[in-house]
Design a protein around this motif. Sequence first.
Motif, PDB file in Angstrom:
ATOM      1  N   ARG A   1       0.833  -1.212   0.000  1.00 34.90           N
ATOM      2  CA  ARG A   1       0.000   0.000   0.000  1.00 34.90           C
ATOM      3  C   ARG A   1       0.868   1.263   0.000  1.00 34.90           C
TER       4      ARG A   1
ATOM      5  N   CYS B   1      -5.502  -3.351  -8.790  1.00 36.05           N
ATOM      6  CA  CYS B   1      -5.639  -4.475  -7.865  1.00 36.05           C
ATOM      7  C   CYS B   1      -4.836  -5.724  -8.251  1.00 36.05           C
TER       8      CYS B   1
ATOM      9  N   GLN C   1      -1.109  -5.380  -7.583  1.00 34.94           N
ATOM     10  CA  GLN C   1      -0.929  -5.308  -6.131  1.00 34.94           C
ATOM     11  C   GLN C   1      -1.016  -6.697  -5.511  1.00 34.94           C
ATOM     12  N   ALA C   2      -2.016  -7.463  -5.923  1.00 33.54           N
ATOM     13  CA  ALA C   2      -2.179  -8.816  -5.387  1.00 33.54           C
ATOM     14  C   ALA C   2      -1.004  -9.704  -5.798  1.00 33.54           C
TER      15      ALA C   2
ATOM     16  N   HIS D   1     -11.936  -7.582 -10.528  1.00 30.47           N
ATOM     17  CA  HIS D   1     -11.218  -7.152  -9.329  1.00 30.47           C
ATOM     18  C   HIS D   1     -10.422  -8.332  -8.784  1.00 30.47           C
TER      19      HIS D   1
ATOM     20  N   TRP E   1      -8.203  -9.675  -5.260  1.00 31.57           N
ATOM     21  CA  TRP E   1      -7.890  -9.428  -3.859  1.00 31.57           C
ATOM     22  C   TRP E   1      -7.116 -10.613  -3.310  1.00 31.57           C
TER      23      TRP E   1
ATOM     24  N   THR F   1      -4.534  -7.387   0.259  1.00 32.71           N
ATOM     25  CA  THR F   1      -4.767  -6.329  -0.730  1.00 32.71           C
ATOM     26  C   THR F   1      -6.164  -6.481  -1.321  1.00 32.71           C
ATOM     27  N   GLY F   2      -6.665  -5.381  -1.893  1.00 32.86           N
ATOM     28  CA  GLY F   2      -7.920  -5.424  -2.630  1.00 32.86           C
ATOM     29  C   GLY F   2      -9.178  -5.341  -1.793  1.00 32.86           C
ATOM     30  N   TYR F   3      -9.048  -5.021  -0.541  1.00 29.16           N
ATOM     31  CA  TYR F   3     -10.212  -4.935   0.339  1.00 29.16           C
ATOM     32  C   TYR F   3     -10.603  -3.486   0.531  1.00 29.16           C
TER      33      TYR F   3
END
Length: 162
Positions: free
Chosen positions: A82, A94, A97-98, A136, A138, A147-149
Amino acid sequence: MTGRIALARRKLASARRLGGRRVLLVAEASLLLLAARIAVALLPFRRVARWLGTPVSPAALPPPTPRDRPDDRATLVSWAVRFAVGRLPVETVCLPQAMAARAMLKRRGIAATLHLGVWRDHKAAVEADPDTPPAHAWLEASGQRITGYPVDPALVEVAAFV
């Protein structure tokens, strides 16, 4: 030139405040985010999917069992991703990031599940917000949100990777 020197000094001072361990985590997260971003942009999904893990049916996944206490390493990975996302010169959404967080967790021996979902009604989602992506991603590890929440309840999970 003076402006660049001042910027470099501010960045160094900021890094010193983070501490050595966190600076290394942010550097790792930044490199993995950029690599994932490039992979997602340039490679077909079937090639990217190899990096996501072993595909499993979302229905076959047991419900996550939260730990009594969050794993500090997973919490730090989540924080580092983050933190890095907000400081990179490119947008990382997303999926990168995941992917980055999953790679960092795997390096630390922490199992994680990457989830992919699509909107039940993408047209309605786009009408509500034109910037709504078609899908999406997560990531969770032992019931811990990485991540993704938060995950929108209008999403339907279509794939999971362990």
